[in-house]
Scaffold this motif. Structure first.
Motif, PDB file in Angstrom:
ATOM      1  N   GLY A  89      54.369  97.680  38.296  1.00  0.00           N
ATOM      2  CA  GLY A  89      53.225  97.080  37.621  1.00  0.00           C
ATOM      3  C   GLY A  89      52.638  95.860  38.322  1.00  0.00           C
ATOM      4  O   GLY A  89      51.672  95.279  37.838  1.00  0.00           O
ATOM      5  N   ASP A  90      53.183  95.470  39.468  1.00  0.00           N
ATOM      6  CA  ASP A  90      52.766  94.250  40.156  1.00  0.00           C
ATOM      7  C   ASP A  90      52.317  94.578  41.591  1.00  0.00           C
ATOM      8  O   ASP A  90      53.158  94.678  42.497  1.00  0.00           O
ATOM      9  N   PRO A  91      51.006  94.732  41.810  1.00  0.00           N
ATOM     10  CA  PRO A  91      50.539  95.111  43.141  1.00  0.00           C
ATOM     11  C   PRO A  91      50.843  94.070  44.222  1.00  0.00           C
ATOM     12  O   PRO A  91      51.079  94.435  45.380  1.00  0.00           O
ATOM     13  N   VAL A  92      50.881  92.801  43.872  1.00  0.00           N
ATOM     14  CA  VAL A  92      51.191  91.772  44.864  1.00  0.00           C
ATOM     15  C   VAL A  92      52.639  91.884  45.322  1.00  0.00           C
ATOM     16  O   VAL A  92      52.942  91.859  46.517  1.00  0.00           O
ATOM     17  N   ARG A 117      39.084  92.437  42.447  1.00  0.00           N
ATOM     18  CA  ARG A 117      39.999  91.290  42.438  1.00  0.00           C
ATOM     19  C   ARG A 117      41.433  91.733  42.730  1.00  0.00           C
ATOM     20  O   ARG A 117      42.194  90.998  43.367  1.00  0.00           O
ATOM     21  N   VAL A 118      41.812  92.939  42.281  1.00  0.00           N
ATOM     22  CA  VAL A 118      43.159  93.455  42.561  1.00  0.00           C
ATOM     23  C   VAL A 118      43.272  93.796  44.046  1.00  0.00           C
ATOM     24  O   VAL A 118      44.261  93.448  44.701  1.00  0.00           O
ATOM     25  N   TRP A 160      44.986  92.196  49.593  1.00  0.00           N
ATOM     26  CA  TRP A 160      44.551  91.802  50.941  1.00  0.00           C
ATOM     27  C   TRP A 160      45.040  90.397  51.273  1.00  0.00           C
ATOM     28  O   TRP A 160      45.404  90.107  52.424  1.00  0.00           O
ATOM     29  N   ASP A 161      45.094  89.495  50.291  1.00  0.00           N
ATOM     30  CA  ASP A 161      45.612  88.146  50.525  1.00  0.00           C
ATOM     31  C   ASP A 161      47.048  88.200  51.030  1.00  0.00           C
ATOM     32  O   ASP A 161      47.442  87.427  51.912  1.00  0.00           O
ATOM     33  N   GLY A 185      40.466 101.315  47.240  1.00  0.00           N
ATOM     34  CA  GLY A 185      40.942 101.498  45.881  1.00  0.00           C
ATOM     35  C   GLY A 185      41.047 102.991  45.629  1.00  0.00           C
ATOM     36  O   GLY A 185      40.101 103.733  45.908  1.00  0.00           O
ATOM     37  N   VAL A 186      42.200 103.443  45.141  1.00  0.00           N
ATOM     38  CA  VAL A 186      42.440 104.873  44.934  1.00  0.00           C
ATOM     39  C   VAL A 186      42.949 105.127  43.517  1.00  0.00           C
ATOM     40  O   VAL A 186      43.366 104.202  42.816  1.00  0.00           O
TER      41      VAL A 186
END
Length: 134
Positions: free
Chosen positions: A47-50, A87-88, A93-94, A112-113
């Motif tokens: 659940g956490d893309p970062v 933003r996600v 990317w950051d 984004g997919v």
């Protein structure tokens, strides 16, 4: 030798180049998509893309080391993020930028997919890298 090209007549990208040119005769590695699984095959950062991006980059670093390369020799990536929200994608990317992968800067596409291969997977990165001579 890697030549990184930013085209003067196009929008100036912040941390990537429009093209990367590799001199003929170089050894290239085409890496399979790096995914957010640990060594036991368990998903990291559900659940956490970062957090998943950090694991993906750690795994990508291992893939590169295994073939005798590193982030500085990456010429192209595709970064896949399960999201339709800019933003996600930007938050992922950051993480890519902070990793040193964009040091080149390499050529990259951020996408984004709808979904990726593993249940709960939110991030995947494919890469092409030069393998420097020993």
């Amino acid at each position: 030798m890697i030549e990184r090209v930013t085209v003067p007549g196009l929008f100036q990208p912040p941390v990537y180049s429009h093209a990367s040119v590799v001199e003929a005769g170089a050894r290239l590695a085409f890496l399979a998509g790096s995914v957010p699984l640990d060594a036991d095959g368990k998903l990291v950062g559900e659940g956490d893309p970062v957090r998943q991006a950090r694991q993906v980059l750690a795994n990508l670093g291992e893939q590169l080391r295994a073939v005798g390369s590193d982030f500085a020799h990456v010429v192209a990536t595709d970064v896949y993020v399960v999201s339709s929200e800019p933003r996600v994608l930007s938050s992922v990317w950051d993480v890519v930028e902070a990793s040193g992968l964009s040091t080149g800067p390499h050529s990259s596409t951020l996408l984004g997919v709808a979904c990726l291969g593993y249940t709960g997977q939110l991030v995947e990165i494919t890469a092409t890298a030069v393998v420097p001579e020993s």
